[in-house]
Scaffold this active site. Structure first.
Site, PDB file in Angstrom:
ATOM      1  N   HIS A  81      62.924 -15.793  44.176  1.00 38.77           N
ATOM      2  CA  HIS A  81      62.003 -15.959  43.050  1.00 38.77           C
ATOM      3  C   HIS A  81      62.159 -14.787  42.080  1.00 38.77           C
ATOM      4  O   HIS A  81      62.316 -14.980  40.871  1.00 38.77           O
ATOM      5  CB  HIS A  81      60.562 -16.054  43.553  1.00 38.77           C
ATOM      6  CG  HIS A  81      59.521 -15.868  42.479  1.00 38.77           C
ATOM      7  ND1 HIS A  81      59.278 -16.818  41.518  1.00 38.77           N
ATOM      8  CD2 HIS A  81      58.684 -14.836  42.209  1.00 38.77           C
ATOM      9  CE1 HIS A  81      58.317 -16.375  40.705  1.00 38.77           C
ATOM     10  NE2 HIS A  81      57.951 -15.174  41.096  1.00 38.77           N
ATOM     11  N   ASP A 110      77.738 -15.865  11.873  1.00 38.66           N
ATOM     12  CA  ASP A 110      77.763 -16.146  13.312  1.00 38.66           C
ATOM     13  C   ASP A 110      77.661 -14.809  14.023  1.00 38.66           C
ATOM     14  O   ASP A 110      77.490 -13.773  13.374  1.00 38.66           O
ATOM     15  CB  ASP A 110      79.062 -16.873  13.713  1.00 38.66           C
ATOM     16  CG  ASP A 110      78.899 -17.669  15.014  1.00 38.66           C
ATOM     17  OD1 ASP A 110      78.403 -17.089  15.992  1.00 38.66           O
ATOM     18  OD2 ASP A 110      79.248 -18.871  15.022  1.00 38.66           O
ATOM     19  N   TRP A 146      63.684  -8.513  45.765  1.00 40.69           N
ATOM     20  CA  TRP A 146      64.583  -8.427  44.598  1.00 40.69           C
ATOM     21  C   TRP A 146      65.042  -6.998  44.348  1.00 40.69           C
ATOM     22  O   TRP A 146      66.016  -6.762  43.650  1.00 40.69           O
ATOM     23  CB  TRP A 146      63.937  -9.020  43.354  1.00 40.69           C
ATOM     24  CG  TRP A 146      63.103  -8.064  42.553  1.00 40.69           C
ATOM     25  CD1 TRP A 146      61.788  -7.774  42.755  1.00 40.69           C
ATOM     26  CD2 TRP A 146      63.523  -7.264  41.447  1.00 40.69           C
ATOM     27  NE1 TRP A 146      61.372  -6.835  41.842  1.00 40.69           N
ATOM     28  CE2 TRP A 146      62.424  -6.505  41.021  1.00 40.69           C
ATOM     29  CE3 TRP A 146      64.728  -7.112  40.765  1.00 40.69           C
ATOM     30  CZ2 TRP A 146      62.476  -5.609  39.964  1.00 40.69           C
ATOM     31  CZ3 TRP A 146      64.772  -6.197  39.697  1.00 40.69           C
ATOM     32  CH2 TRP A 146      63.654  -5.469  39.319  1.00 40.69           C
ATOM     33  N   SER A 174      78.079 -10.648  32.229  1.00 43.95           N
ATOM     34  CA  SER A 174      77.523 -11.509  31.194  1.00 43.95           C
ATOM     35  C   SER A 174      76.569 -10.723  30.289  1.00 43.95           C
ATOM     36  O   SER A 174      76.649 -10.790  29.062  1.00 43.95           O
ATOM     37  CB  SER A 174      76.800 -12.686  31.847  1.00 43.95           C
ATOM     38  OG  SER A 174      75.946 -13.304  30.932  1.00 43.95           O
ATOM     39  N   SER A 175      75.667  -9.954  30.908  1.00 41.84           N
ATOM     40  CA  SER A 175      74.682  -9.211  30.115  1.00 41.84           C
ATOM     41  C   SER A 175      75.348  -8.165  29.239  1.00 41.84           C
ATOM     42  O   SER A 175      74.964  -7.970  28.092  1.00 41.84           O
ATOM     43  CB  SER A 175      73.693  -8.490  31.031  1.00 41.84           C
ATOM     44  OG  SER A 175      72.894  -9.416  31.685  1.00 41.84           O
ATOM     45  N   HIS A 258      64.186   0.746  35.929  1.00 41.78           N
ATOM     46  CA  HIS A 258      63.113   0.963  34.972  1.00 41.78           C
ATOM     47  C   HIS A 258      63.489   0.570  33.545  1.00 41.78           C
ATOM     48  O   HIS A 258      62.747  -0.173  32.905  1.00 41.78           O
ATOM     49  CB  HIS A 258      62.460   2.331  35.048  1.00 41.78           C
ATOM     50  CG  HIS A 258      61.110   2.229  34.431  1.00 41.78           C
ATOM     51  ND1 HIS A 258      60.042   1.677  35.085  1.00 41.78           N
ATOM     52  CD2 HIS A 258      60.698   2.433  33.173  1.00 41.78           C
ATOM     53  CE1 HIS A 258      59.023   1.573  34.259  1.00 41.78           C
ATOM     54  NE2 HIS A 258      59.395   2.032  33.085  1.00 41.78           N
ATOM     55  N   GLU A 260      65.456  -1.662  32.857  1.00 43.11           N
ATOM     56  CA  GLU A 260      65.464  -3.126  32.973  1.00 43.11           C
ATOM     57  C   GLU A 260      64.086  -3.707  32.638  1.00 43.11           C
ATOM     58  O   GLU A 260      63.967  -4.754  31.995  1.00 43.11           O
ATOM     59  CB  GLU A 260      65.889  -3.514  34.398  1.00 43.11           C
ATOM     60  CG  GLU A 260      65.668  -4.967  34.779  1.00 43.11           C
ATOM     61  CD  GLU A 260      66.584  -5.937  34.058  1.00 43.11           C
ATOM     62  OE1 GLU A 260      67.612  -5.482  33.511  1.00 43.11           O
ATOM     63  OE2 GLU A 260      66.271  -7.138  34.037  1.00 43.11           O
ATOM     64  N   TYR A 262      62.009  -2.586  30.532  1.00 40.79           N
ATOM     65  CA  TYR A 262      61.844  -2.610  29.078  1.00 40.79           C
ATOM     66  C   TYR A 262      62.796  -3.592  28.427  1.00 40.79           C
ATOM     67  O   TYR A 262      62.492  -4.130  27.354  1.00 40.79           O
ATOM     68  CB  TYR A 262      61.983  -1.191  28.515  1.00 40.79           C
ATOM     69  CG  TYR A 262      60.843  -0.352  29.011  1.00 40.79           C
ATOM     70  CD1 TYR A 262      59.562  -0.564  28.508  1.00 40.79           C
ATOM     71  CD2 TYR A 262      61.011   0.553  30.031  1.00 40.79           C
ATOM     72  CE1 TYR A 262      58.493   0.137  29.002  1.00 40.79           C
ATOM     73  CE2 TYR A 262      59.932   1.254  30.532  1.00 40.79           C
ATOM     74  CZ  TYR A 262      58.673   1.050  30.016  1.00 40.79           C
ATOM     75  OH  TYR A 262      57.608   1.726  30.527  1.00 40.79           O
ATOM     76  N   SER A 273      55.884  -9.173  16.849  1.00 41.03           N
ATOM     77  CA  SER A 273      55.825  -8.487  15.551  1.00 41.03           C
ATOM     78  C   SER A 273      56.300  -9.380  14.409  1.00 41.03           C
ATOM     79  O   SER A 273      56.031  -9.073  13.244  1.00 41.03           O
ATOM     80  CB  SER A 273      56.677  -7.214  15.584  1.00 41.03           C
ATOM     81  OG  SER A 273      56.272  -6.384  16.636  1.00 41.03           O
ATOM     82  N   HIS A 307      58.795   6.946  39.317  1.00 40.99           N
ATOM     83  CA  HIS A 307      57.402   6.534  39.536  1.00 40.99           C
ATOM     84  C   HIS A 307      57.328   5.274  40.393  1.00 40.99           C
ATOM     85  O   HIS A 307      56.260   4.906  40.856  1.00 40.99           O
ATOM     86  CB  HIS A 307      56.627   6.363  38.211  1.00 40.99           C
ATOM     87  CG  HIS A 307      57.043   5.218  37.366  1.00 40.99           C
ATOM     88  ND1 HIS A 307      57.073   5.265  36.006  1.00 40.99           N
ATOM     89  CD2 HIS A 307      57.451   3.970  37.678  1.00 40.99           C
ATOM     90  CE1 HIS A 307      57.461   4.116  35.524  1.00 40.99           C
ATOM     91  NE2 HIS A 307      57.698   3.317  36.516  1.00 40.99           N
ATOM     92  N   HIS A 308      58.485   4.630  40.628  1.00 36.90           N
ATOM     93  CA  HIS A 308      58.520   3.529  41.599  1.00 36.90           C
ATOM     94  C   HIS A 308      58.630   4.066  43.023  1.00 36.90           C
ATOM     95  O   HIS A 308      58.663   3.302  43.975  1.00 36.90           O
ATOM     96  CB  HIS A 308      59.712   2.615  41.327  1.00 36.90           C
ATOM     97  CG  HIS A 308      59.658   1.968  39.983  1.00 36.90           C
ATOM     98  ND1 HIS A 308      59.048   0.751  39.764  1.00 36.90           N
ATOM     99  CD2 HIS A 308      60.131   2.358  38.773  1.00 36.90           C
ATOM    100  CE1 HIS A 308      59.154   0.436  38.484  1.00 36.90           C
ATOM    101  NE2 HIS A 308      59.799   1.394  37.863  1.00 36.90           N
ATOM    102  N   THR A 333      53.409   2.837  23.433  1.00 38.79           N
ATOM    103  CA  THR A 333      52.956   1.466  23.681  1.00 38.79           C
ATOM    104  C   THR A 333      51.618   1.230  23.003  1.00 38.79           C
ATOM    105  O   THR A 333      51.394   0.176  22.400  1.00 38.79           O
ATOM    106  CB  THR A 333      52.846   1.199  25.197  1.00 38.79           C
ATOM    107  OG1 THR A 333      54.033   1.692  25.821  1.00 38.79           O
ATOM    108  CG2 THR A 333      52.714  -0.268  25.492  1.00 38.79           C
ATOM    109  N   LYS A 336      51.985   0.576  19.332  1.00 39.51           N
ATOM    110  CA  LYS A 336      52.374  -0.799  19.012  1.00 39.51           C
ATOM    111  C   LYS A 336      51.151  -1.719  19.004  1.00 39.51           C
ATOM    112  O   LYS A 336      50.969  -2.532  18.093  1.00 39.51           O
ATOM    113  CB  LYS A 336      53.414  -1.310  20.015  1.00 39.51           C
ATOM    114  CG  LYS A 336      54.705  -0.525  19.968  1.00 39.51           C
ATOM    115  CD  LYS A 336      55.827  -1.207  20.691  1.00 39.51           C
ATOM    116  CE  LYS A 336      56.442  -2.269  19.855  1.00 39.51           C
ATOM    117  NZ  LYS A 336      57.590  -1.835  19.066  1.00 39.51           N
ATOM    118  N   ARG A 455      52.068  -6.157  49.562  1.00 38.02           N
ATOM    119  CA  ARG A 455      52.851  -7.244  48.990  1.00 38.02           C
ATOM    120  C   ARG A 455      53.912  -7.702  49.992  1.00 38.02           C
ATOM    121  O   ARG A 455      54.161  -7.040  50.989  1.00 38.02           O
ATOM    122  CB  ARG A 455      53.503  -6.805  47.670  1.00 38.02           C
ATOM    123  CG  ARG A 455      54.475  -5.667  47.824  1.00 38.02           C
ATOM    124  CD  ARG A 455      54.896  -5.085  46.481  1.00 38.02           C
ATOM    125  NE  ARG A 455      55.862  -5.935  45.801  1.00 38.02           N
ATOM    126  CZ  ARG A 455      56.762  -5.485  44.918  1.00 38.02           C
ATOM    127  NH1 ARG A 455      56.824  -4.200  44.624  1.00 38.02           N
ATOM    128  NH2 ARG A 455      57.603  -6.298  44.330  1.00 38.02           N
TER     129      ARG A 455
END
Lengths: 530, 375
Positions: A81, A110, A146, A174-175, A258, A260, A262, A273, A307-308, A333, A336, A455
Site C-alpha cells: 500500500h 512540447d 515501505w 523513470s523519476s 525526507h 521525498e 516534499y 497557488s 527526525h525520523h 510552511t 505559504k 503502527r
C-alpha cells in the site's frame, strides 16, 4: 515518428499533425499531452489498487482479533500500500500534471526531451508490474514496510526483495528522467518575456521539486543497491554481525526519504497557488515570498532527515540539531498558508469543485502541518514515534494534502483537456463524500496513537477498538467516493457543457489563451509575455 | 457498542472545547505517566498542542471570515492588493519567536532524558523475534518474556480478556524510588521497547546498546503495559511488555525468588519425567515459544517457516533435532533456545514435537539428554 500515419483532420492544429490512430499512438507518442494523459491514468489505476489494499488493511482492523487475513499478508499489504501510493499514485500523478501543464504554462511547444519523456513513462508499468507480481509468488510480496529497514529487509527478507529492488531501480530511473526533462524544459523553452519570476507558481514548485528528485533518487538507488549486495554478494553494509551498521541504512534511506516527502507536496502547493487566485479573482498574495518559501523548504528538507530517527539512540547534540532544524520548517510552511489566506481575504470568491478541494487542502494540510510540528518536539516524539499519531500525521499531509491537490488540479484543468465542464453537482458530491470520508478515517487515528497504539500491527488491545471501527467506516466512505471521481472523469471526457478558452472567469495565464480542448500541438509559435 | 462510540465522540467534542483534563479520562490523549520525565513530556505535548490550536483558530478564523464575507454571491468585489513586506516580515518573525519559546523547554527535557548516569539498577533488554529477554546486571537474574494471550482469543474462538495482547508469562520487575537504567539491544532485527506510562521508547538494534532510564517514584507501584514499536516481522503485534513496579523491599525478595527458582530448575533436570508429563509440559512450551512460527498444529507458516508435522527433523535424527533447538540455525529466523528454555522445558518440547500431530515416533527426550548435549 508519427508522420507516416498522421491524420490531417484536426482543424485546430494550424497545419500540424494530429495524433496517430490506434494503440501505437500511445506506445510511440512523444507528445507531452498524450504522455501526461497516460501518466494520469496510470496513477489513477495505482490509486485504486493501493486503495483496495488500504481497505483490506482497514477491514482487518475493524475489530480486535484476526478475522480476514493472516499477519504475514497484513504486513505485505501495509508495505505494498505504501510503496504503490507513494511511487505509483502520487508521484506519477504530479509528473502527469507537469507534462500536460508546464509546456502550456510557459508557452513551450512540447517537453524539451520528448523521446526520453516516452521512455520515462513506459518504464513505470513494467516496474509496478514486477512489484505487484510478487504478490502471486510463493514467498509473497515484500513485507518489511515501505521504509524497508535493514536487517528486516535484508537478512530476514522474503526472496521477493530482489524484485522489489529491481522495481525501485526502474522507478528511480523513470523519476530522474522525468525530473531532468522538466528542468531542461523550464530552463530552455520558456516563451520570450517569461522571466523566472513571472513563471506560474505550479511551474516554480515543480522546478524545485525536479531538483529534489535529481538529488535524492540516486541516494535511494544507492541504498537498495547496498541491500542487494548484502543479500546476494556477501557484503555487510547493514549487518552488525559482519561489522556493518543497521542505523546507516536509516540515515541513507531518510536522506532520500525526507526530501521525498516534499517531492510529494511541493507540486500540490503549486496547484493550490494557481487555483485560489482564480476563484478569489485576486492575484496571489506574496508571489515572491511563495517562491522563496518553497526554496527554503527544499533546502531544509536536506538537513532534517534524522527526525525520523529520534528513538534510534542518536547522540544528544545530533538530536538537538535535528529538532531545531525540523522546527524551522514550520516558518516557510506557515508563510505559504498565510499567503493563501491573504489571497482569499477581500477577494470575490466562488466555490466550484476545484476551489472546494483547494480550500480543503489548505485546512487539512495545515492540520497535518500542526501534527508535524508536534512531532518535531523530540522529547514528545519519544511517545509519538511509530504510533498511529504518525500514521494520522502523514496521511493528513498526503491524502487531503497531496491527493486533494492532485484532484483539485485535475478538476481545474479538465475543461482545458477535454473541452467540457464537469457536472458541478457530481463534483461537489465527490468533494463532500471525500471530505467526510478522509476526516472520519484519519482524525480518530490521532487519538488511538496518543493512547498508545503502535503502527503496523494486525491486531490490537481492546481499548483501541472503538476508534478503529470508526476509521474503517471512514475508509470505506472515502474509498468508494473515488468511484464518483472516476465516473465524473469518464462523463466529462465523453461530453458536457462546452468550455470556453478561459474556462474559469478569474483564470489568468498562457494555458487559458489556447482553445478548449487544447489542440494536439500548441505554441508552435512562441507567445510573447509582457 | 454504538452508544459507547457516540459517548466517546461527544466527549471528544466536549474535551476539545472545555478543559484538556477532561480528555485524559477517555484515553484520547497521551498518558501523563508516572515519572517526572513522562509528565514533562506530557506538558510539552499539551503546550505545543494548544499553540497549534490557537494558531489554527486565528488562521482558519480569517479564512472562514473571508469565505463567508468575501464571496461573489454576496456582491464582494475583489481588491487588487497582492503584496506587503510588513506582513511577510511579521509572519516570519512571529512564528520564529514562538518556536524559540517552544525549543527552550524541549531542550531541557531532552537533556534530562539523556542523563543515564548514577543508576541504581541496570537491566539489559534484548529484543528477539518475537519476545523480550531481560537480564538484571550483576544480580544473576535473567529470563525471557513471552506473550500469553491464547491463540483462541486471537482467532475469536474464545472471549478476549481484559489485557488481550498485553499480557506475558514473566513481568519485568523494577523497584520504585530507584533509578533504573535500561540497556537495550537486539538479537536479530530492529525492535523498539516502549512503555508509555514511563515515556521510555528506544529502538533495540543489533550491534548497538541503547540507553534509557526511568525513576518511578514510591507510591506508584503497579503494572504498566507496552508494546514493541518497530516493525520486526510477522509477529510484531504480538510481543508486549509488562512492567511491574514494586517497592525496593519487594524487589529484593523477588530477586531472591528468581535465583532460587533457577537452582530448583537445575535440580529438576536431574529428576525423572514420564512421557506423559513431558508431553503436557511440551505442549505448553510449544504454544509459547514455537507456535508463532511453526504454527499451532506444526503446519509451518508461508514459505519461510517450515512445518514440523511430518518433517524429516522431527521424525528422524534426534541428535540433529536437539541441536537445532539448542543452537538455532544461523542465517535463518530459527533462534538458539539454549539460554531461553530450561533443560526440562527443552526436553519436553522436543518430546512433544516428536510425538504430536501424527509424528508418532514414541521417543522420549529426557532433560538429562539435553544437559549432555550442551556439554
Amino acid at each position: 515518428m508519427t508522420t507516416a500515419t498522421a491524420s490531417h483532420d484536426n482543424h485546430d492544429d494550424h497545419g500540424h499533425h494530429g495524433p496517430a490512430k490506434g494503440i501505437m499512438r500511445w506506445v510511440l507518442t512523444t507528445n507531452h499531452k498524450d504522455i501526461g494523459t497516460m501518466y494520469l491514468w496510470f496513477s489513477l489505476t495505482m490509486l485504486f489498487i493501493g486503495g483496495t489494499m488500504a481497505l483490506i488493511i482497514r477491514s482487518e482492523l475493524f475489530q480486535p482479533g484476526m478475522q480476514l487475513i493472516e499477519p504475514e499478508f497484513f504486513n505485505q499489504m501495509t508495505t505494498m500500500h505504501g510503496l504503490i501510493m507513494v511511487f505509483g499514485a502520487i508521484m506519477p500523478a504530479f509528473v502527469g500534471l507537469a507534462n500536460w501543464m508546464v509546456p502550456l504554462m510557459i508557452g513551450a511547444p512540447d517537453m524539451a526531451l520528448p523521446r526520453m519523456n516516452n521512455w520515462s513513462f513506459w518504464i513505470l508499468p513494467f516496474a509496478f508490474g514486477m512489484l505487484l507480481f510478487t504478490l502471486f509468488t510463493e514467498a509473497g510480496a515484500p513485507n518489511f514496510g515501505w521504509t524497508f529497514y535493514a536487517p528486516l529487509s535484508t537478512t530476514y527478507a522474503p526472496s521477493s526483495v530482489t524484485y522489489f529492488i529491481f522495481g525501485v531501480h526502474m522507478m528511480g530511473i523513470s523519476s530522474i528522467m522525468g525530473a531532468i526533462n522538466i528542468i531542461v524544459t523550464i530552463l530552455n523553452l520558456r516563451a520570450p518575456g517569461m522571466t523566472l519570476m513571472k513563471m506560474p507558481l505550479f511551474v516554480w514548485t515543480w522546478f524545485i521539486t525536479a531538483y529534489l528528485l535529481v538529488a535524492v533518487m540516486p541516494v535511494l538507488a544507492g541504498v537498495v543497491t547496498m541491500m542487494l549486495m548484502d543479500i546476494h554478494y556477501g557484503t555487510a553494509f547493514f549487518d552488525a554481525a559482519g561489522g556493518g551498521d543497521p542505523v546507516l541504512f536509516q540515515h541513507v534511506f531518510w536522506f532520500f526519504g525526507h526530501p521525498e516527502v516534499y517531492i510529494m507536496i511541493l507540486p500540490a502547493f503549486g496547484i493550490v497557488s494557481q487555483i485560489i487566485p482564480t476563484f478569489a479573482r485576486k492575484p496571489l498574495f506574496g508571489y515572491a515570498s511563495m517562491v522563496y518559501a518553497t526554496s527554503s523548504i527544499a533546502f531544509l528538507s536536506f538537513i532534517v532527515w534524522a527526525h525520523h530517527m529520534f528513538t534510534v539512540g542518536l547522540p544528544l547534540q545530533t538530536e538537538l540539531f535535528f529538532m531545531y532544524a525540523t522546527m524551522l520548517i514550520a516558518i516557510p510552511t506557515g508563510v505559504k498558508v498565510f499567503n493563501w489566506v491573504s489571497t482569499m481575504f477581500r477577494g470575490s470568491m466562488t466555490f466550484e469543485t476545484p476551489m472546494l478541494f483547494a480550500l480543503a487542502f489548505v485546512v487539512l494540510f495545515t492540520i497535518g502541518g500542526f501534527s508535524g510540528l508536534m512531532l518535531s518536539i523530540a522529547p514528545a516524539d519519544f511517545q509519538y514515534h511509530d504510533t498511529y499519531f504518525v500514521v494520522a500525521h502523514f496521511h493528513y499531509v498526503l491524502v487531503p494534502g497531496a491527493l486533494f491537490g492532485i484532484i483539485a488540479g485535475v478538476y481545474y484543468w479538465l475543461p482545458k483537456w477535454t473541452g467540457h465542464y464537469i457536472n458541478e453537482n457530481l463534483g461537489k458530491f465527490h468533494f463532500w463524500m471525500s471530505f467526510i470520508g478522509v476526516n472520519v478515517t484519519f482524525f480518530p487515528m490521532h487519538f488511538i496513537g496518543l493512547a498508545g497504539m503502535p503502527r503496523r500491527i494486525p491486531d490490537y488491545a481492546l481499548q483501541f477498538a472503538d476508534f478503529n471501527a470508526i476509521a474503517t467506516v471512514g475508509a470505506f466512505i472515502f474509498g468508494f467516493s473515488q468511484l464518483i471521481f472516476l465516473f465524473v472523469l469518464i462523463k466529462t471526457i465523453r461530453g458536457g457543457e462546452k468550455a470556453t478558452d478561459q474556462v474559469w472567469e478569474g483564470a489568468e495565464g498562457l494555458e487559458w489563451t489556447i482553445p478548449s480542448p487544447a489542440p494536439y500541438h500548441t505554441f508552435a509559435e512562441p507567445p510573447h509575455v509582457k | 457498542m454504538l452508544f459507547r462510540t457516540w459517548q466517546r465522540l461527544s466527549s471528544v467534542v466536549l474535551g476539545l472545547v472545555s478543559a484538556p483534563a477532561a480528555m485524559a479520562d477517555w484515553e484520547l490523549n497521551m498518558p501523563q505517566g508516572i515519572t517526572e520525565v513522562s509528565q514533562s513530556i506530557y506538558e510539552l505535548h499539551m503546550l505545543i498542542f494548544w499553540i497549534c490550536v490557537w494558531i489554527g483558530v486565528v488562521v482558519f478564523g480569517v479564512m472562514f471570515y473571508s469565505i463567508f464575507k468575501h464571496r461573489k454571491s454576496k456582491g464582494a468585489v475583489a481588491s487588487k492588493f497582492h503584496e506587503s513586506l510588513t506582513l511577510e516580515i511579521l509572519w516570519t518573525a512571529l512564528p520564529t519567536v514562538i518556536l524559540i519559546a517552544m525549543a527552550v523547554p524541549a531542550t531541557t527535557v531532552l537533556i534530562q532524558m539523556y542523563d543515564t548516569t548514577n543508576s541504581d539498577v541496570d537491566i539489559k533488554i534484548t529484543g528477539y523475534q518475537w519476545k523480550w529477554e531481560y537480564n538484571y546486571l550483576g544480580e544473576d537474574v535473567g529470563f525471557f518474556s513471552n506473550l500469553t494471550t491464547p491463540e483462541d482469543e486471537i482467532y475469536n474462538l474464545a472471549e478476549k480478556n481484559e489485557n488481550y495482547l498485553l499480557e506475558v508469562d514473566k513481568h519485568v520487575v523494577v523497584p520504585t524510588g530507584q533509578k533504573v537504567r535500561f540497556l537495550i539491544t537486539s538479537n536479530d532485527v530492529i525492535h523498539a521497547w516502549w512503555v508509555p506510562e514511563i515515556a521510555v521508547k528506544k529502538d533495540a538494534i543489533p550491534g548497538y546498546i541503547n540507553e534509557s532510564w526511568a525513576f518511578i517514584p514510591e507510591g506508584e507501584e503497579g503494572i504498566y503495559r507496552g508494546q514493541c514499536a518497530e516493525l520486526c516481522g510477522v509477529n510484531h503485534g504480538f510481543m508486549p511488555i509488562v512492567l511491574e513496579a514494586v517497592t525496593g523491599d519487594e524487589y529484593q525478595v523477588w530477586l531472591e525468588e528468581q535465583r532460587a527458582g533457577k537452582i530448583a530448575e537445575a535440580q529438576a533436570a536431574l529428576g525423572d519425567f514420564s512421557y506423559d508429563e513431558l508431553m503436557v509440559k511440551g505442549a505448553d512450551v510449544y504454544a509459547r515459544s514455537c507456535a508463532a512460527c511453526h504454527g499451532g498444529e506444526g503446519q509451518g507458516l508461508g514459505s519461510v517457516f517450515p512445518a514440523l508435522a511430518g518433517s524429516d527433523i522431527a521424525l528422524n535424527d534426534m541428535a540433529a533435532h536437539i541441536d537445532i533447538v539448542l543452537n538455532g540455525k544461523p542465517g535463518t529466523a530459527m533462534q538458539a533456545y539454549a539460554t531461553q528454555l530450561s533443560d526440562v522445558d527443552m526436553a519436553a518440547v522436543i518430546t512433544f514435537e516428536r510425538n504430536a500431530w501424527g509424528n508418532d515416533t514414541g521417543e522420549t527426550v529426557t532433560p538429562k539428554m539435553i544437559t549432555d548435549a550442551k556439554k
